[in-house]
Design an enzyme around this catalytic site. Structure first.
Site, short mmCIF file in Angstrom:
data_model
loop_
_atom_site.label_atom_id
_atom_site.label_comp_id
_atom_site.label_asym_id
_atom_site.label_seq_id
_atom_site.Cartn_x
_atom_site.Cartn_y
_atom_site.Cartn_z
N ASP A 147 0.88 -1.16 0.00
CA ASP A 147 0.00 0.00 0.00
C ASP A 147 0.93 1.22 0.00
O ASP A 147 2.16 1.07 0.11
CB ASP A 147 -0.88 -0.03 1.26
CG ASP A 147 -1.77 1.18 1.39
OD1 ASP A 147 -2.36 1.59 0.39
OD2 ASP A 147 -1.87 1.72 2.51
N ASP A 160 -0.22 5.10 1.22
CA ASP A 160 -0.54 6.05 2.30
C ASP A 160 -0.57 5.35 3.66
O ASP A 160 -1.32 4.39 3.86
CB ASP A 160 -1.89 6.71 2.03
CG ASP A 160 -1.88 7.55 0.77
OD1 ASP A 160 -1.17 8.57 0.76
OD2 ASP A 160 -2.56 7.18 -0.20
N ASP A 214 -1.84 -0.97 5.95
CA ASP A 214 -1.91 -0.31 7.25
C ASP A 214 -3.35 -0.02 7.68
O ASP A 214 -3.56 0.53 8.75
CB ASP A 214 -1.15 1.03 7.22
CG ASP A 214 -1.92 2.10 6.48
OD1 ASP A 214 -2.22 3.15 7.08
OD2 ASP A 214 -2.23 1.88 5.30
#
Length: 217
Positions: free
Chosen positions: A8, A10, A163
């Site tokens: 991922d 961000d 996250d």
């Protein structure tokens, strides 16, 4: 065998999620208005907010101008963001282990690739899939399926690094193994769907990850 890592962006490579929220907070403070940080935190990981982020302002407020102010502040904050711990070590180790590197993000190419270029990591990824590349962003599996298709892999041959709960859900729906490393803006979320949860990517080495998931196939 594990043949790829899919990151991922961000909140995993750099903490742009906190910077985004801080940019909204800064504009609220500038105009003397209270800021509901908890409301924003509940939406971290989604492609779009499920509420009006400017609801504290009067209806007649120029939302377009507020957004211009916010984006300016957001860019200023993004330029200060460091690479999060453990990211570079995994990126460094992957080529020597024969693993392909991909990225799947709910953000757009300009944001993702601009920030990757700033921190010197853009050329590390063989393929980058962003929100404009698919019809449905995370938590749908489309972004991860796009990366898998480009690499010619099955889900069980790749490890997703995420996250947020939204990202974990997307990766699991696409059949990948999932490692969750939540940050300050996502630590409160439910990560029970992940195969492994870490406080930081610095807690694990690539050989350990590969061995862990290869053994579970």
């Amino acid at each position: 065998m594990i043949r790829a890592l899919v990151f991922d962006f961000d909140g995993l490579i750099v903490d742009t999620e906190s910077a985004l929220i801080d940019s909204y907070a800064a504009i609220h403070a500038k105009h003397g208005l209270a800021f509901d940080r908890e409301l924003f935190l509940r939406n971290v990981g989604q492609a779009d907010y499920s509420f009006d982020p400017w609801h504290a302002f009067e209806k007649r407020a120029d939302r377009a101008m507020l957004e211009i102010e916010r984006r300016k502040r957001n860019r200023e904050l993004d330029r200060l963001l460091p690479i999060l711990p453990g990211v570079v070590a995994l990126l460094d180790a992957a080529p020597a282990a024969g693993l392909k590197l991909g990225l799947a993000s709910n953000s757009g190419h300009a944001h993702v690739e601009g920030n990757l270029a700033r921190i010197g990591l853009l050329d590390r990824f063989a393929f980058i899939a962003c929100r404009e590349d698919v019809s449905s962003p995370k938590p749908e599996p489309d972004l991860y399926k796009l990366v898998l298709n480009r690499f010619g892999l099955r889900g069980t041959e790749a490890i997703a690094l995420e996250d947020s709960k939204t990202g974990v859900t997307a990766a699991k729906r696409a059949g990948l193994w999932v490692v969750a490393a939540p940050g300050a803006s996502t630590a409160h979320q439910d990560f029970s769907g992940a195969d492994l949860r870490l406080a930081s990517l610095a807690e694990v080495t690539l050989p350990d990850l590969v061995a862990r998931f290869a053994a579970q196939r």
